[in-house]
Scaffold this motif. Structure first.
Motif, PDB file in Angstrom:
ATOM      1  N   ASP A 273      48.692  74.997  86.682  1.00  0.00           N
ATOM      2  CA  ASP A 273      49.039  75.955  85.618  1.00  0.00           C
ATOM      3  C   ASP A 273      47.827  76.226  84.735  1.00  0.00           C
ATOM      4  O   ASP A 273      47.568  77.363  84.328  1.00  0.00           O
ATOM      5  N   VAL A 274      47.084  75.163  84.430  1.00  0.00           N
ATOM      6  CA  VAL A 274      45.893  75.274  83.588  1.00  0.00           C
ATOM      7  C   VAL A 274      44.795  76.041  84.333  1.00  0.00           C
ATOM      8  O   VAL A 274      44.136  76.912  83.756  1.00  0.00           O
ATOM      9  N   ALA A 275      44.638  75.738  85.620  1.00  0.00           N
ATOM     10  CA  ALA A 275      43.642  76.466  86.415  1.00  0.00           C
ATOM     11  C   ALA A 275      43.996  77.953  86.487  1.00  0.00           C
ATOM     12  O   ALA A 275      43.122  78.814  86.331  1.00  0.00           O
ATOM     13  N   ALA A 276      45.261  78.258  86.683  1.00  0.00           N
ATOM     14  CA  ALA A 276      45.684  79.662  86.728  1.00  0.00           C
ATOM     15  C   ALA A 276      45.475  80.329  85.370  1.00  0.00           C
ATOM     16  O   ALA A 276      45.053  81.495  85.301  1.00  0.00           O
ATOM     17  N   GLY A 277      45.744  79.610  84.289  1.00  0.00           N
ATOM     18  CA  GLY A 277      45.492  80.152  82.954  1.00  0.00           C
ATOM     19  C   GLY A 277      44.014  80.448  82.754  1.00  0.00           C
ATOM     20  O   GLY A 277      43.647  81.483  82.172  1.00  0.00           O
TER      21      GLY A 277
ATOM     22  N   LEU B  90      48.169  64.304  89.849  1.00  0.00           N
ATOM     23  CA  LEU B  90      47.211  64.505  88.748  1.00  0.00           C
ATOM     24  C   LEU B  90      47.920  64.628  87.404  1.00  0.00           C
ATOM     25  O   LEU B  90      47.418  64.145  86.385  1.00  0.00           O
ATOM     26  N   THR B  91      49.070  65.275  87.395  1.00  0.00           N
ATOM     27  CA  THR B  91      49.833  65.409  86.147  1.00  0.00           C
ATOM     28  C   THR B  91      50.241  64.038  85.627  1.00  0.00           C
ATOM     29  O   THR B  91      50.046  63.733  84.443  1.00  0.00           O
ATOM     30  N   ARG B  92      50.782  63.221  86.498  1.00  0.00           N
ATOM     31  CA  ARG B  92      51.216  61.878  86.083  1.00  0.00           C
ATOM     32  C   ARG B  92      50.043  61.031  85.602  1.00  0.00           C
ATOM     33  O   ARG B  92      50.145  60.313  84.607  1.00  0.00           O
ATOM     34  N   GLN B  93      48.916  61.112  86.302  1.00  0.00           N
ATOM     35  CA  GLN B  93      47.744  60.335  85.923  1.00  0.00           C
ATOM     36  C   GLN B  93      47.179  60.794  84.581  1.00  0.00           C
ATOM     37  O   GLN B  93      46.838  59.970  83.742  1.00  0.00           O
ATOM     38  N   ALA B  94      47.086  62.099  84.386  1.00  0.00           N
ATOM     39  CA  ALA B  94      46.531  62.622  83.129  1.00  0.00           C
ATOM     40  C   ALA B  94      47.397  62.242  81.945  1.00  0.00           C
ATOM     41  O   ALA B  94      46.885  61.936  80.868  1.00  0.00           O
TER      42      ALA B  94
ATOM     43  N   ALA C 246      49.351  66.765  95.172  1.00  0.00           N
ATOM     44  CA  ALA C 246      48.156  66.476  94.362  1.00  0.00           C
ATOM     45  C   ALA C 246      48.367  66.930  92.923  1.00  0.00           C
ATOM     46  O   ALA C 246      47.982  66.224  91.981  1.00  0.00           O
ATOM     47  N   ASP C 247      48.988  68.087  92.739  1.00  0.00           N
ATOM     48  CA  ASP C 247      49.277  68.613  91.403  1.00  0.00           C
ATOM     49  C   ASP C 247      50.169  67.636  90.638  1.00  0.00           C
ATOM     50  O   ASP C 247      49.927  67.332  89.469  1.00  0.00           O
TER      51      ASP C 247
END
Length: 183
Positions: free
Chosen positions: A155-159, A14-18, A10-11
């Motif tokens: 990574d963004v969620a963890a940040g 989502l990265t590719r889509q964004a 999923a990660d």
């Protein structure tokens, strides 16, 4: 183990889509906000405005925000990135040239997001209007980090979690110190 695989898939998806679905005009706005946030310029500028125009509450909020930002940068960049050493998303996933500008450091966690969230969350209780105004570029920074190919969404969620934790800790430290002295 299967849950981890599902999460990582999923990660990646989502990265590719964004990276590929944000219109060019929106991508330019995101890049401009990220450039302003680079090296914490945006947050330092906001702190100067709060200190100059907000009286003692503004000065207190500015100091609290900058302290939380500094703590988040230390935790995310000096500690977590060295421990995690996660590679950035593959360049072939990112269909635009922003991928060439990303750093070589570990992807996990997003230090930009940690700093933005820490500053905003630390400022908001003492200066609600400033906190609300800072929330907009903080959110844009988080989106830009994935859209540009610099980070995975996790990574963004963890940040963001690092930023929230640092803001909470900085806001609570005076009380914790007082309690320690009084007990």
């Amino acid at each position: 183990m299967e849950a981890v695989t599902v999460f990582l898939d999923a990660d990646r998806r989502l990265t590719r889509q964004a990276a590929s679905r944000i219109p060019a005009g929106a991508a330019k706005v995101l890049s401009a906000v990220e450039e302003c946030a680079e090296r914490s310029k945006l947050w330092c500028g906001a702190a100067v405005l709060m200190a100059a125009a907000g009286g003692w509450r503004g000065r207190r909020a500015a100091v609290t925000g900058l302290t939380a930002l500094a703590a988040a940068q230390v935790v995310s960049n000096a500690l977590c990135k060295r421990l995690a050493d996660r590679p950035r998303p593959p360049e072939e996933w990112i269909p635009h040239d922003e991928v060439e500008d990303r750093p070589d450091s570990s992807s996990f966690p997003s230090g930009h997001t940690a700093a933005a969230v820490a500053f905003t969350a630390a400022v908001a209780p003492g200066a609600p209007l400033a906190g609300a105004l800072c929330a907009v570029p903080a959110g844009l920074v988080a989106v830009e980090r994935v859209q540009s190919g610099a980070h995975y969404p996790s990574d963004v969620a963890a940040g963001a979690v690092v930023g929230l934790a640092c803001a909470w800790l900085v806001r609570r430290t005076p009380r914790l110190v007082r309690k320690a002295w009084l007990s």
